[in-house]
Motif scaffolding. Structure first.
Motif, PDB file in Angstrom:
ATOM      1  N   UNK A   1     -35.395   2.495 -31.909  1.00 33.73           N
ATOM      2  CA  UNK A   1     -34.679   1.707 -31.892  1.00 33.73           C
ATOM      3  C   UNK A   1     -34.027   2.270 -30.387  1.00 33.73           C
ATOM      4  N   UNK A   2     -33.634   3.545 -29.970  1.00 29.50           N
ATOM      5  CA  UNK A   2     -33.327   3.427 -28.561  1.00 29.50           C
ATOM      6  C   UNK A   2     -33.188   2.392 -27.888  1.00 29.50           C
ATOM      7  N   UNK A   3     -34.770   3.106 -27.232  1.00 32.90           N
ATOM      8  CA  UNK A   3     -35.342   2.271 -26.805  1.00 32.90           C
ATOM      9  C   UNK A   3     -35.150   0.529 -26.534  1.00 32.90           C
ATOM     10  N   UNK A   4     -36.106   0.393 -27.521  1.00 35.93           N
ATOM     11  CA  UNK A   4     -35.163  -1.713 -27.586  1.00 35.93           C
ATOM     12  C   UNK A   4     -33.547  -1.847 -27.054  1.00 35.93           C
TER      13      UNK A   4
ATOM     14  N   UNK B   1     -34.422  -9.232 -22.284  1.00 39.72           N
ATOM     15  CA  UNK B   1     -35.173 -10.002 -24.081  1.00 39.72           C
ATOM     16  C   UNK B   1     -35.514  -8.706 -24.925  1.00 39.72           C
ATOM     17  N   UNK B   2     -36.027  -9.168 -25.834  1.00 41.81           N
ATOM     18  CA  UNK B   2     -36.631  -8.403 -27.300  1.00 41.81           C
ATOM     19  C   UNK B   2     -38.060  -8.912 -26.394  1.00 41.81           C
ATOM     20  N   UNK B   3     -38.478  -9.232 -25.979  1.00 43.45           N
ATOM     21  CA  UNK B   3     -39.626  -9.887 -25.353  1.00 43.45           C
ATOM     22  C   UNK B   3     -40.271  -7.813 -24.117  1.00 43.45           C
ATOM     23  N   UNK B   4     -38.779  -8.073 -23.664  1.00 41.89           N
ATOM     24  CA  UNK B   4     -38.829  -6.944 -22.588  1.00 41.89           C
ATOM     25  C   UNK B   4     -39.152  -6.004 -23.101  1.00 41.89           C
TER      26      UNK B   4
ATOM     27  N   UNK C   1     -40.048  -2.285 -37.361  1.00 42.26           N
ATOM     28  CA  UNK C   1     -38.787  -2.063 -36.469  1.00 42.26           C
ATOM     29  C   UNK C   1     -38.689  -3.058 -35.631  1.00 42.26           C
ATOM     30  N   UNK C   2     -38.633  -4.591 -34.868  1.00 42.23           N
ATOM     31  CA  UNK C   2     -38.242  -4.977 -34.374  1.00 42.23           C
ATOM     32  C   UNK C   2     -38.006  -5.836 -34.478  1.00 42.23           C
ATOM     33  N   UNK C   3     -38.315  -6.665 -35.490  1.00 40.37           N
ATOM     34  CA  UNK C   3     -38.102  -7.714 -36.541  1.00 40.37           C
ATOM     35  C   UNK C   3     -36.714  -7.244 -37.559  1.00 40.37           C
ATOM     36  N   UNK C   4     -36.179  -5.787 -37.615  1.00 39.00           N
ATOM     37  CA  UNK C   4     -35.354  -5.450 -38.348  1.00 39.00           C
ATOM     38  C   UNK C   4     -33.930  -5.775 -37.481  1.00 39.00           C
ATOM     39  N   UNK C   5     -34.773  -5.172 -36.283  1.00 35.87           N
ATOM     40  CA  UNK C   5     -32.957  -4.966 -35.368  1.00 35.87           C
ATOM     41  C   UNK C   5     -32.704  -6.834 -35.137  1.00 35.87           C
ATOM     42  N   UNK C   6     -33.542  -7.127 -34.562  1.00 35.40           N
ATOM     43  CA  UNK C   6     -33.584  -8.665 -34.371  1.00 35.40           C
ATOM     44  C   UNK C   6     -32.797  -9.068 -35.190  1.00 35.40           C
TER      45      UNK C   6
ATOM     46  N   UNK D   1     -43.952  -9.066 -32.454  1.00 37.92           N
ATOM     47  CA  UNK D   1     -42.791 -10.145 -32.719  1.00 37.92           C
ATOM     48  C   UNK D   1     -42.449 -10.313 -32.226  1.00 37.92           C
ATOM     49  N   UNK D   2     -42.325  -9.945 -31.041  1.00 34.61           N
ATOM     50  CA  UNK D   2     -40.706  -9.504 -29.975  1.00 34.61           C
ATOM     51  C   UNK D   2     -41.021 -11.321 -29.681  1.00 34.61           C
ATOM     52  N   UNK D   3     -42.191 -11.450 -29.257  1.00 38.46           N
ATOM     53  CA  UNK D   3     -42.397 -12.721 -28.585  1.00 38.46           C
ATOM     54  C   UNK D   3     -41.936 -14.225 -29.344  1.00 38.46           C
ATOM     55  N   UNK D   4     -42.679 -13.714 -30.425  1.00 39.99           N
ATOM     56  CA  UNK D   4     -42.021 -14.728 -31.875  1.00 39.99           C
ATOM     57  C   UNK D   4     -40.178 -14.733 -32.218  1.00 39.99           C
TER      58      UNK D   4
END
Length: 461
Positions: free
Chosen positions: A34-37, A47-50, A270-275, A389-392
């Motif tokens: 989460x911290x890296x995101x 971006x989230x993709x990055x 994880x990524x989806x929850x943060x988004x 997930x990030x790209x979508x």
């Protein structure tokens, strides 16, 4: 169900101590994702993709490093194998937060390559500390401990990012990870039968008693190489170059596929929850979501560890993948948390079942490496899940991240089950009632059951 097995294991002081160390040592890793995101999105303004790319970089490093680290534990012993990891954790994560995005990707790969292998070491140690019939319960306890850390870790990561700065938070993560490695070195749990603290019951060692004598370890010496061949420079780095993957077969590949799918779902979720929470301005409430998600996994692991029969991890993965898709309908932290309960119930069982099958399928002298590959397959899944997930999410919206990772993991589970069914149809059930084939020991295969039936008939072991 047999919940008394938990009480029996927790009465064993070394097992109890190892599970506690593992739970504490995983907190920095749980906070790092989460911290890296947040560092990439909030501090670097990308971006989230990055952010998914950084997550992919660190997990690719872990995927390459885990089998090597496991091999070093098999050959050199735990303490010597962990020294490079302890040094690298501090060096990498004390400098990475100050780098631009391109150099951060490089640092993430190096950090993943030398990450303290908490997961694989703990599972390997539990495999020799408890009798074989108690492994499921022991692995379930470890999975439940992991879920507790994933309740605490991400919330700690968010707290560090919001109360201090992501740069400070990542430095703290590196120091904490190194301290976790030192703690594991101090405890020095056994990784081989014959070491202090290892279970003396023959069943815990599987087929290792009967393996070919020239390739077996000398009794009581866990630091000796696993082959009698002369050691070249390459072998000093990796171990025995010849026959490193002789333990790999269809049954093992099926289990590795299940762990890959689990990593895909977990990292993508994880990524989806943060988004979703960032889209609704509720990032600070991530702890609520993880309370439901990890709490459900904790309950699922408790139930699964008490069962008298194993469940094929591919079935568990398929169910978890399909139940992840509805999380895309969440509109706030509370609905996201509630929708995470059903897939969360299957998180710990998938990981427990996969680890149990790997321990049963692979002989002890290769188990460190096998657990490394098991961890690698999970991190490869994580490397794929986060960027997908990030790209979508960037292209469509926060809800789509759950859909794509659920669909991909579901397809993977279905493909594995179809392959198993096709193989059973071609070969049929063995006429000898599941006894070992002649020569199975020479190939490093379990002697108690046919290798092709272990995934589908786990109680054969």
């Amino acid at each position: 169900m047999n919940f008394a097995g938990y009480r029996a294991l927790l009465r064993i002081a070394p097992v109890r101590r190892l599970l506690l160390i593992a739970m504490v040592a995983r907190i920095p890793h749980a906070a790092a994702g989460v911290l890296l995101t947040l560092h990439v999105v909030e501090t670097l303004h990308m971006s989230y993709a990055a952010a998914g790319g950084v997550a992919a970089a660190i997990t690719v490093g872990m995927a390459v490093g885990a089998p090597w680290r496991g091999r070093q534990v098999d050959i050199r012993g735990l303490r010597r194998a962990l020294v490079p990891s302890v040094i690298a954790e501090v060096a990498v994560w004390s400098t990475a937060p100050f780098l631009n995005y391109e150099l951060l990707l490089v640092a993430a790969v190096v950090g993943g390559l030398f990450a303290v292998p908490i997961f694989s070491v703990v599972r390997q140690s539990l495999g020799v500390m408890v009798p074989q019939h108690q492994r499921r319960t022991a692995y379930a306890l470890d999975s439940m401990g992991a879920e507790i850390t994933f309740m605490v870790g991400p919330a700690a990561g968010v707290m560090l990012a919001t109360t201090t700065h992501t740069v400070v938070g990542l430095v703290i993560i590196g120091v904490s990870s190194a301290l976790a490695g030192l703690l594991l070195m101090l405890a020095n749990p056994p990784t081989r039968t014959g070491q202090k603290g290892a279970c003396l019951e023959p069943a815990a060692t599987g087929v290792d008693i009967a393996v070919d004598a020239p390739t077996a370890l000398i009794a009581g010496d866990a630091s000796r190489p696993v082959t009698g061949q002369p050691r070249t420079r390459f072998r000093r780095f990796w171990g025995a170059a010849r026959g490193n993957l002789s333990w790999v077969n269809l049954a093992v590949l099926a289990v590795l596929g299940a762990s890959l799918g689990a990593g895909l779902v977990l990292s993508g979720t994880d990524v989806g929850m943060v988004a979703v929470l960032r889209h609704n301005g509720q990032v600070g409430e991530l702890g609520i979501v993880f309370f439901f998600w990890c709490g459900a996994s904790l309950l699922g692991g408790l139930i699964y560890g008490s069962l008298r029969r194993s469940i094929n991890p591919l079935w568990l993965l398929g169910a978890m993948a399909l139940l992840t898709i509805p999380m895309g309908f969440a509109t706030d932290a509370w609905t996201l948390g509630l929708l995470s309960i059903l897939p969360g119930l299957l998180c710990a069982p998938v990981l427990t079942s996969s680890a149990e099958h790997i321990a049963d399928l692979v002989e002890e002298r290769r188990r460190g490496e096998a657990m490394g590959w098991y961890g690698s397959s999970m991190t490869i899944g994580s490397a794929l899940g986060a960027p997908f997930a990030g790209v979508m999410i960037d292209a469509v919206g926060p809800w789509s991240g759950f859909v794509v990772i659920g669909a991909l993991a579901g397809i993977l589970a279905a493909a594995g089950l179809i392959a198993q069914g096709a193989r059973r149809g071609r070969r049929g059930v063995s006429a000898d009632g599941g006894n070992a084939r002649p020569g199975a020991l020479d190939r490093g295969e379990p002697a108690k059951a046919q290798i092709d039936e272990l995934v589908d008939e786990p109680d054969a072991v």
